[in-house]
Design an enzyme around this catalytic site. Sequence first.
Site, short mmCIF file in Angstrom:
data_model
loop_
_atom_site.label_atom_id
_atom_site.label_comp_id
_atom_site.label_asym_id
_atom_site.label_seq_id
_atom_site.Cartn_x
_atom_site.Cartn_y
_atom_site.Cartn_z
CB SER A 117 5.45 -1.59 11.90
OG SER A 117 5.31 -0.29 12.62
CG HIS A 151 -5.76 1.61 5.64
ND1 HIS A 151 -4.89 2.73 6.01
CD2 HIS A 151 -4.54 1.46 5.35
CE1 HIS A 151 -4.21 2.25 6.28
NE2 HIS A 151 -4.03 1.47 5.86
CE LYS A 189 0.07 3.06 5.00
NZ LYS A 189 -0.25 3.00 6.02
N GLY A 247 2.49 2.49 11.00
CA GLY A 247 3.48 3.42 10.37
C GLY A 247 4.12 3.86 12.41
CD GLU A 260 -3.41 -2.62 7.37
OE1 GLU A 260 -1.62 -2.96 6.30
OE2 GLU A 260 -4.24 -1.68 7.28
CD GLU A 297 -3.04 5.21 6.60
OE1 GLU A 297 -2.65 5.54 5.78
OE2 GLU A 297 -2.45 4.95 7.45
CG ASN A 314 -1.67 1.33 1.70
OD1 ASN A 314 -1.68 2.34 0.18
ND2 ASN A 314 -2.72 0.93 2.27
O1 LIG Z 1 -0.98 1.05 7.18
C1 LIG Z 1 -0.56 -0.15 6.26
C2 LIG Z 1 -0.69 -0.91 5.01
O2 LIG Z 1 -2.06 -0.56 4.65
C3 LIG Z 1 0.73 -0.61 6.88
O3 LIG Z 1 2.03 0.50 6.97
P1 LIG Z 1 3.16 0.54 7.53
O4 LIG Z 1 3.99 -0.82 7.13
O5 LIG Z 1 3.58 1.33 6.99
O6 LIG Z 1 3.50 0.32 9.13
#
Ligand SMILES: O=C(CO)COP(=O)(O)O
Length: 251
Positions: A213, A95, A12, A173, A167, A97, A10
């Site tokens: 992560s 997601h 983002k 993150g 997740e 976010e 992803n």
């Molecule tokens: O949100 C994520 C994947 O959709 C995970 O993000 P990170 O791997 O940066 O923690």
Amino acid sequence: MTRQFFVGGNFKLNPTSREAKRELVNILNKATLNPQTEVVIAPPALYLIPVLELLRKDIKVAAQNSHTKNSGAFTGEISPVQLVDAGIPYVILGHSERRTLFGETSVIVAQKTRAALDAGLRVILCVGETLAEREAGSTQKVVEEQLRAVVTLLSPGDWSRIVIAYEPVWAIGTGKVATAAQAQEVHADTRKYLTSAVSPEVAESTRIIYGGSVTAANSKELATQPDVDGFLVGGASLKPEFVDIINATAV
Ligand SMILES: O=C(CO)COP(=O)(O)O
């Protein structure tokens, strides 16, 4: 039944230039990848079509979001039928976010999932608890509530086109990865929930991947867990180590 290992990247809202996007694709195009693993990358919407054109054909492309409606007066949205028409097979929905920063409720995520499936897309459906929810002992309750909204709008046959991404919000993150045992516990409980809420067959065949992560260093141990069927990778999908994560199950 063996579930095919699945690794998603992803991106983002990254990268910020066409050149940088091309470099990310080139890394993957040159890499030796485990052919047993299904690989999907999700670039920003603006790069979906160029990535589809540049990328090797054994890697699939996903959008990061799609709307509940296919057309009409919905400024700024991307529709499921437009994605299908562009040759995009997957979409990430729900997601954290999108849920926290863009106000998407579980009901909206479920409606988007229904619309995406109706258009012919496959869905990477994200669920997961916050740190406060985990500390309150309500992880499974939260994950089940997020899934229940989707379960009510799907029929058993729809699940072959769903990949669940667990997740935990506290791991996204932050560099704070769930331990293999923590991931396994939630994945196993989620499978148990699918057994009763949908069917034992769907529970057994649906891939449940972990995100938060994930790095080359921690992916191997996570991948040994019986109910961890792959990863959804954020930050590390923008680095060459993404190749090592894709190959985490290689012996
Ligand atoms: O949100 C994520 C994947 O959709 C995970 O993000 P990170 O791997 O940066 O923690």
